[in-house]
Design a protein around this motif. Structure first.
Motif, PDB file in Angstrom:
ATOM      1  N   SER A  34       0.853  -1.179   0.000  1.00  0.00           N
ATOM      2  CA  SER A  34       0.000   0.000   0.000  1.00  0.00           C
ATOM      3  C   SER A  34       0.895   1.236   0.000  1.00  0.00           C
ATOM      4  CB  SER A  34      -0.903   0.001   1.231  1.00  0.00           C
ATOM      5  OG  SER A  34      -0.121   0.164   2.399  1.00  0.00           O
ATOM      6  N   LEU A  35       0.275   2.427  -0.099  1.00  0.00           N
ATOM      7  CA  LEU A  35       1.053   3.657  -0.135  1.00  0.00           C
ATOM      8  C   LEU A  35       1.875   3.819   1.145  1.00  0.00           C
ATOM      9  CD1 LEU A  35       1.766   6.320  -1.519  1.00  0.00           C
ATOM     10  CD2 LEU A  35      -0.270   7.333  -0.468  1.00  0.00           C
ATOM     11  N   PHE A  36       1.248   3.610   2.299  1.00  0.00           N
ATOM     12  CA  PHE A  36       1.975   3.776   3.561  1.00  0.00           C
ATOM     13  C   PHE A  36       3.069   2.725   3.694  1.00  0.00           C
ATOM     14  CE2 PHE A  36       2.648   3.026   8.088  1.00  0.00           C
ATOM     15  CZ  PHE A  36       2.933   4.314   8.518  1.00  0.00           C
ATOM     16  N   GLU A  37       2.794   1.475   3.281  1.00  0.00           N
ATOM     17  CA  GLU A  37       3.811   0.430   3.364  1.00  0.00           C
ATOM     18  C   GLU A  37       4.987   0.728   2.440  1.00  0.00           C
ATOM     19  OE1 GLU A  37       0.694  -3.184   4.421  1.00  0.00           O
ATOM     20  OE2 GLU A  37       1.261  -2.744   2.362  1.00  0.00           O
ATOM     21  N   GLY A  75       0.988  -0.606  14.032  1.00  0.00           N
ATOM     22  CA  GLY A  75      -0.244   0.016  14.511  1.00  0.00           C
ATOM     23  C   GLY A  75      -1.195   0.364  13.386  1.00  0.00           C
ATOM     24  N   ILE A  76      -0.638   0.866  12.261  1.00  0.00           N
ATOM     25  CA  ILE A  76      -1.466   1.198  11.107  1.00  0.00           C
ATOM     26  C   ILE A  76      -2.131  -0.056  10.549  1.00  0.00           C
ATOM     27  CG2 ILE A  76      -1.389   1.999   8.718  1.00  0.00           C
ATOM     28  CD1 ILE A  76      -1.301   4.267  10.689  1.00  0.00           C
ATOM     29  N   GLU A  77      -1.371  -1.154  10.445  1.00  0.00           N
ATOM     30  CA  GLU A  77      -1.938  -2.400   9.933  1.00  0.00           C
ATOM     31  C   GLU A  77      -3.039  -2.918  10.861  1.00  0.00           C
ATOM     32  OE1 GLU A  77       1.130  -5.199   9.262  1.00  0.00           O
ATOM     33  OE2 GLU A  77       2.023  -4.100   7.581  1.00  0.00           O
ATOM     34  N   PHE A  78      -2.823  -2.819  12.150  1.00  0.00           N
ATOM     35  CA  PHE A  78      -3.847  -3.249  13.109  1.00  0.00           C
ATOM     36  C   PHE A  78      -5.106  -2.406  12.958  1.00  0.00           C
ATOM     37  CE2 PHE A  78      -5.893  -3.043  17.286  1.00  0.00           C
ATOM     38  CZ  PHE A  78      -6.076  -4.390  17.544  1.00  0.00           C
ATOM     39  N   LEU A  79      -4.924  -1.099  12.758  1.00  0.00           N
ATOM     40  CA  LEU A  79      -6.063  -0.204  12.577  1.00  0.00           C
ATOM     41  C   LEU A  79      -6.815  -0.525  11.281  1.00  0.00           C
ATOM     42  CD1 LEU A  79      -7.537   2.272  13.752  1.00  0.00           C
ATOM     43  CD2 LEU A  79      -5.996   3.717  12.403  1.00  0.00           C
ATOM     44  N   GLN A  80      -6.073  -0.866  10.239  1.00  0.00           N
ATOM     45  CA  GLN A  80      -6.714  -1.224   8.972  1.00  0.00           C
ATOM     46  C   GLN A  80      -7.556  -2.484   9.110  1.00  0.00           C
ATOM     47  OE1 GLN A  80      -2.967  -1.149   6.732  1.00  0.00           O
ATOM     48  NE2 GLN A  80      -3.941   0.273   5.314  1.00  0.00           N
ATOM     49  N   ARG A  87      -9.064   1.789   6.489  1.00  0.00           N
ATOM     50  CA  ARG A  87      -8.526   1.198   5.254  1.00  0.00           C
ATOM     51  C   ARG A  87      -8.750   2.128   4.079  1.00  0.00           C
ATOM     52  NH1 ARG A  87     -10.838  -3.583   7.333  1.00  0.00           N
ATOM     53  NH2 ARG A  87     -12.607  -3.437   5.897  1.00  0.00           N
ATOM     54  N   ASP A  88      -9.969   2.674   3.986  1.00  0.00           N
ATOM     55  CA  ASP A  88     -10.272   3.576   2.869  1.00  0.00           C
ATOM     56  C   ASP A  88      -9.433   4.843   2.933  1.00  0.00           C
ATOM     57  OD1 ASP A  88     -12.128   1.754   2.010  1.00  0.00           O
ATOM     58  OD2 ASP A  88     -13.845   2.782   2.914  1.00  0.00           O
ATOM     59  N   LEU A  89      -9.189   5.345   4.146  1.00  0.00           N
ATOM     60  CA  LEU A  89      -8.413   6.571   4.302  1.00  0.00           C
ATOM     61  C   LEU A  89      -6.939   6.347   3.985  1.00  0.00           C
ATOM     62  CD1 LEU A  89      -8.203   9.535   5.207  1.00  0.00           C
ATOM     63  CD2 LEU A  89      -7.875   8.698   7.551  1.00  0.00           C
ATOM     64  N   ILE A  90      -6.389   5.227   4.450  1.00  0.00           N
ATOM     65  CA  ILE A  90      -4.949   4.969   4.294  1.00  0.00           C
ATOM     66  C   ILE A  90      -4.628   4.375   2.931  1.00  0.00           C
ATOM     67  CG2 ILE A  90      -2.984   3.681   5.209  1.00  0.00           C
ATOM     68  CD1 ILE A  90      -4.420   3.818   7.960  1.00  0.00           C
ATOM     69  N   ASP A  91      -5.358   3.331   2.539  1.00  0.00           N
ATOM     70  CA  ASP A  91      -5.065   2.644   1.277  1.00  0.00           C
ATOM     71  C   ASP A  91      -5.785   3.262   0.093  1.00  0.00           C
ATOM     72  OD1 ASP A  91      -3.417   0.881   2.548  1.00  0.00           O
ATOM     73  OD2 ASP A  91      -4.939  -0.673   2.794  1.00  0.00           O
TER      74      ASP A  91
END
Length: 286
Positions: A34-37, A75-80, A87-91
């Protein structure tokens, strides 16, 4: 400590820490990012290089930075996982690129994608005409997936109304010349069966680089010596020939009998066997 030795030690420590953190973050970090990853991967790589080469600063500061980045990513993955909104906001969401065979130019511009790049991605999926596509979408990972229109989909047994039994996975029963007893047992076979099959090929297990058996019990080998040709297994072809012979015999019995009931019985059996042959011919012809 000499500077060259310090660089070696710092590099080894960074590699060990990076490996441990990557295992903690999971396999998504080495698959479609994903973008953050993607950002996390670049940052962690840069920090690792800093730990290895910047001998003028304390190495433990780089380890702390690695730990912080990994903790944030975890933490981001757990939140997703817990929240679709996250998920929609981050990915982000997928973008439809083709609908009913029509390319949506506005969506292409939105994703900074040219028509040549779109067609290239379709060709990678063996699709050469955009008009044949029912639906194509760019996933949040950047991958493009496409669904062909019904008339262009390959024919499957379900289209023909044919029910097929599930196929189990093939088993690697010989690897690097060694017999894998666990895989052999999983396939429901024995060493005696394997030795018989190897005798048909005229080789020993020591000469086999890879030996596999499929869900139908068909044994295939790849030898260390690529110039040595082994006979291809003929069990399927032999079975198909025997079934054809049985069907021909039944039809001959029907033609040669003077008894009407026997003639009808043999004729029906011949037709039913022919239907069975037609259904399994693709499998036995492989």
């Amino acid at each position: 400590m000499p500077q060259w030795l310090e660089v070696i030690v710092r590099t080894l420590v960074a590699v060990v820490v990076l490996f441990a953190l990557t295992k903690l973050l999971g396999k998504r970090q080495i698959s479609q990012l994903s973008l953050f990853e993607y950002i996390t991967g670049i940052s962690i790589g840069s920090i690792t290089a800093y730990i290895s080469l910047d001998v003028d600063t304390d190495w433990y500061l780089g380890i702390i930075a690695l730990a912080v980045w990994s903790f944030v990513s975890f933490g981001i993955e757990f939140l997703q996982i817990k929240s679709k909104k996250a998920r929609d906001l981050i990915d982000g969401k997928g973008t439809i690129l083709i609908k009913d065979g029509k390319i949506l130019e506005d969506n292409l511009k939105k994703e900074k994608l040219t028509n040549e790049e779109l067609l290239e991605q379709l060709r990678k999926k063996n699709i050469f005409l955009a008009a044949q596509v029912e639906f194509a979408i760019m996933e949040p990972s950047g991958e493009i997936n496409a669904l062909l229109k019904n008339e262009y989909l390959p024919i499957t047994p379900s289209h023909l109304g044919i029910k097929v039994s599930p196929e189990s996975e093939s088993q690697n029963i010989i690897m690097d010349g060694e017999i894998m007893d666990e895989a052999l047992a999983a396939a429901g076979l024995s060493r005696e069966w394997l030795n018989t099959e190897l005798e048909k090929f005229g080789v020993s297990s020591d000469n086999v680089f890879v030996g596999q058996v499929d869900s139908y019990g068909q044994f295939n080998v790849d030898l260390y010596d690529d110039k040595l040709k082994v006979p291809q297994p003929q069990e399927k072809a032999s079975l198909l020939a025997q079934l054809k012979k049985c069907e021909a015999d039944l039809e001959m019995f029907a033609l040669s009998s003077d008894n009407k009931k026997v003639k009808v019985m043999y004729g029906d059996c011949s037709m039913q066997l022919q239907q069975v042959i037609d259904q399994i011919r693709p499998i036995l012809s492989q």
